[in-house]
Design a protein around this motif. Structure first.
Motif, PDB file in Angstrom:
ATOM      1  N   ASN A 319       0.625  -1.008  -0.124  1.00  0.00           N
ATOM      2  CA  ASN A 319       0.121  -0.248   0.408  1.00  0.00           C
ATOM      3  C   ASN A 319       0.936   0.868  -0.060  1.00  0.00           C
ATOM      4  O   ASN A 319       0.963   1.983  -0.663  1.00  0.00           O
ATOM      5  N   PHE A 320       2.127   1.325   0.536  1.00  0.00           N
ATOM      6  CA  PHE A 320       2.427   2.146   1.567  1.00  0.00           C
ATOM      7  C   PHE A 320       3.492   2.540  -0.350  1.00  0.00           C
ATOM      8  O   PHE A 320       3.471   3.504  -0.798  1.00  0.00           O
ATOM      9  N   ALA A 321       4.114   1.614  -1.124  1.00  0.00           N
ATOM     10  CA  ALA A 321       4.527   1.581  -2.260  1.00  0.00           C
ATOM     11  C   ALA A 321       3.363   2.540  -3.131  1.00  0.00           C
ATOM     12  O   ALA A 321       3.726   3.238  -4.320  1.00  0.00           O
ATOM     13  N   VAL A 322       2.360   1.696  -3.605  1.00  0.00           N
ATOM     14  CA  VAL A 322       1.500   2.209  -4.713  1.00  0.00           C
ATOM     15  C   VAL A 322       1.172   3.370  -4.247  1.00  0.00           C
ATOM     16  O   VAL A 322       1.451   4.424  -5.263  1.00  0.00           O
ATOM     17  N   VAL A 323       1.130   3.946  -3.105  1.00  0.00           N
ATOM     18  CA  VAL A 323       0.133   5.361  -3.185  1.00  0.00           C
ATOM     19  C   VAL A 323       1.528   6.355  -2.596  1.00  0.00           C
ATOM     20  O   VAL A 323       0.810   7.143  -3.649  1.00  0.00           O
ATOM     21  N   ASN A 324       2.644   6.077  -2.674  1.00  0.00           N
ATOM     22  CA  ASN A 324       3.621   6.166  -2.446  1.00  0.00           C
ATOM     23  C   ASN A 324       3.783   6.867  -4.558  1.00  0.00           C
ATOM     24  O   ASN A 324       4.759   8.286  -4.272  1.00  0.00           O
ATOM     25  N   LEU A 325       3.621   6.036  -5.604  1.00  0.00           N
ATOM     26  CA  LEU A 325       3.894   6.207  -6.179  1.00  0.00           C
ATOM     27  C   LEU A 325       2.772   7.141  -7.584  1.00  0.00           C
ATOM     28  O   LEU A 325       2.186   7.453  -8.690  1.00  0.00           O
ATOM     29  N   LEU A 326       1.718   7.701  -6.966  1.00  0.00           N
ATOM     30  CA  LEU A 326       0.567   8.154  -7.026  1.00  0.00           C
ATOM     31  C   LEU A 326       1.157   9.331  -7.442  1.00  0.00           C
ATOM     32  O   LEU A 326       2.201  10.466  -6.985  1.00  0.00           O
ATOM     33  N   PRO A 327       0.966  10.070  -8.737  1.00  0.00           N
ATOM     34  CA  PRO A 327       1.586  11.148  -9.814  1.00  0.00           C
ATOM     35  C   PRO A 327       1.164  12.740  -8.838  1.00  0.00           C
ATOM     36  O   PRO A 327       0.571  13.695  -8.868  1.00  0.00           O
ATOM     37  N   PHE A 328       1.011  12.472  -7.191  1.00  0.00           N
ATOM     38  CA  PHE A 328      -0.098  13.426  -6.664  1.00  0.00           C
ATOM     39  C   PHE A 328       1.929  14.753  -6.084  1.00  0.00           C
ATOM     40  O   PHE A 328       2.399  14.243  -5.465  1.00  0.00           O
ATOM     41  N   PRO A 329       1.035  15.946  -5.615  1.00  0.00           N
ATOM     42  CA  PRO A 329       3.040  16.347  -5.709  1.00  0.00           C
ATOM     43  C   PRO A 329       3.317  16.481  -3.525  1.00  0.00           C
ATOM     44  O   PRO A 329       2.470  15.755  -3.404  1.00  0.00           O
ATOM     45  N   ALA A 330       4.220  15.949  -3.361  1.00  0.00           N
ATOM     46  CA  ALA A 330       4.647  15.599  -1.837  1.00  0.00           C
ATOM     47  C   ALA A 330       4.883  14.565  -2.076  1.00  0.00           C
ATOM     48  O   ALA A 330       5.842  14.244  -1.436  1.00  0.00           O
ATOM     49  N   LEU A 331       3.978  13.693  -2.940  1.00  0.00           N
ATOM     50  CA  LEU A 331       4.235  12.132  -2.633  1.00  0.00           C
ATOM     51  C   LEU A 331       5.465  11.465  -3.691  1.00  0.00           C
ATOM     52  O   LEU A 331       6.315  12.532  -4.305  1.00  0.00           O
ATOM     53  N   ASP A 332       6.224  10.614  -3.591  1.00  0.00           N
ATOM     54  CA  ASP A 332       6.866  10.343  -4.834  1.00  0.00           C
ATOM     55  C   ASP A 332       6.531   9.849  -5.842  1.00  0.00           C
ATOM     56  O   ASP A 332       7.640  11.148  -7.296  1.00  0.00           O
ATOM     57  N   GLY A 333       5.688   9.985  -6.337  1.00  0.00           N
ATOM     58  CA  GLY A 333       5.059  10.204  -7.549  1.00  0.00           C
ATOM     59  C   GLY A 333       4.620  11.169  -7.925  1.00  0.00           C
ATOM     60  O   GLY A 333       4.696  11.911  -9.654  1.00  0.00           O
TER      61      GLY A 333
END
Length: 383
Positions: A319-333
């Motif tokens: 879940n952490f991996a998938v959510v963090n790769l979302l193309p949203f500002p401040a996230l890794d994505g």
């Protein structure tokens, strides 16, 4: 172990998974020569600080989460080791290393699950719906239901599993119902092995079919049908597969891929309106589910608690991996989006503007955290 201790254990597990995510960024950054100002475990006031040659290692008061702070991140270039002074491919690898560490963690946990516990699969949907307890004064007691009865039909509608029973019973519009039960049957378990797979089959032998009539099944408080029994649901056919070191290592990949598909499916339902935000959980809700699951498993022994920890750990890590790769500002994505844009444009984005975008994204994420926290607290008070 008390509920509070299970809650503390759940918080520590969450914290470890978050720290491992940040460790992915840290290790890749160190390997590629980035300047790293601080690597922190927890949030809030500093309890312990050890100054390294380039990096401060910090433990903070609230042991949930962590952070890896790079030199010059969201700022202009201040030195040769600044984040934005590095080649674009290096920054790409550093950003993606956090989610990859979560995936690697999930793979390790999946390997442990398969090697230590194997997997089980229900064959078909046939289940035995048996009465284990009858409430005093209930419609079931007045009808003559007793512990050990196996429910087989409701108003002439037969079923082979609990869902079938519930659908048929809930559909009754009158305040009475005819039930068919198998009484006096003996449940026996048959077992066979084919290679690494063990098949278990529960069979009801003997007994006689008895028809009972239950009245006053409508619950006056809720308006729903209520029989007043506790039920035991036994799968009739289940296969258990054992794994050795090699097959567990290979099987960990499809295991995690299935978890990734589940997370993306849940996000798709959320964005398409099939699921609503109150079905999401924040930190409080996640800790609550984890602690309750571990406490329930403890009734069957420490082995079951370990199994629950491994399964939940793998799911949350994915879940952490998938959510963090979302193309949203401040996230890794979101950071990867800016890096890819830089690759396409051939020149970097304005660090100040990019930093402002990530700042706004962080504020929105914090607002979401607060909303989920309030929702989790409301759900806790509702029980």
């Amino acid at each position: 172990m008390s509920s509070i201790l299970y809650a503390i254990l759940a918080i520590l597990i969450l914290s470890v998974l978050i720290v491992l995510h940040e460790l992915g960024h840290y290790l890749m950054g160190k390997w590629l020569g980035f300047g790293i100002k601080e690597f922190a475990i927890g949030m809030g006031p500093v309890l312990f600080r050890k100054k390294g040659k380039e990096t401060d290692f910090v433990i903070r008061a609230f042991l949930i989460g962590g952070a890896c702070q790079f030199e010059g991140e969201d700022e202009g270039v201040s030195s040769a080791k600044s984040f934005n002074a590095q080649a674009v491919w290096k920054r790409f690898l550093v950003v993606v290393a956090g989610p990859l560490m979560n995936v690697l963690t999930a793979l390790v946990l999946a390997f442990c699950i398969l090697l230590g516990f194997g997997t089980s699969e229900v064959i078909g949907n046939e289940r035995i719906v048996a009465v284990t307890e009858v409430e005093a004064g209930s419609a079931a007691e007045h009808a003559g239901l007793v512990a050990g009865d196996i429910l087989t039909a409701v108003n002439g509608t037969t079923f082979t599993d609990y869902d079938g029973f519930k659908t048929a019973f809930d559909a009754v519009r009158e305040n009475e119902v005819d039930l068919v039960v198998l009484r006096g049957a003996t449940l026996s378990e048959q077992q066979s092995e084919v290679g690494d797979v063990t098949y278990h089959e529960v069979v009801a032998e003997g007994g006689e079919s008895v028809t009972l009539h239950a009245s006053d099944i409508r619950d006056k408080r809720t308006g729903n049908n209520r029989l007043g029994v506790s039920l035991s649901i036994a799968y009739q056919k289940v296969s258990f597969t054992k794994y050795n070191g090699f097959t567990a290592a290979v099987g960990a990949f499809p295991y995690c891929w299935d978890l990734i598909r589940q997370v993306y499916g849940a996000l798709f339902d959320l964005f398409t309106g099939k699921a609503c935000i109150n079905q999401m959980s924040g930190v409080i809700g996640t800790v609550s589910v984890m602690s309750e699951s571990m406490e329930a498993a403890s009734a069957f022994g420490i082995s079951d608690v370990i199994y629950v920890i491994l399964v939940l750990g793998a799911l949350i890590s994915v879940n952490f991996a998938v959510v963090n790769l979302l193309p949203f500002p401040a996230l890794d994505g979101g950071r990867l989006v800016f890096i890819v844009l830089e690759m396409l444009r051939g020149k970097p984005m304005d660090p100040e503007k990019e930093g402002m975008v990530h700042f706004v994204g962080m504020m929105l994420l914090l607002a979401l955290v607060v909303v989920l926290m309030v929702s989790d607290l409301m759900n806790c008070f509702r029980g």
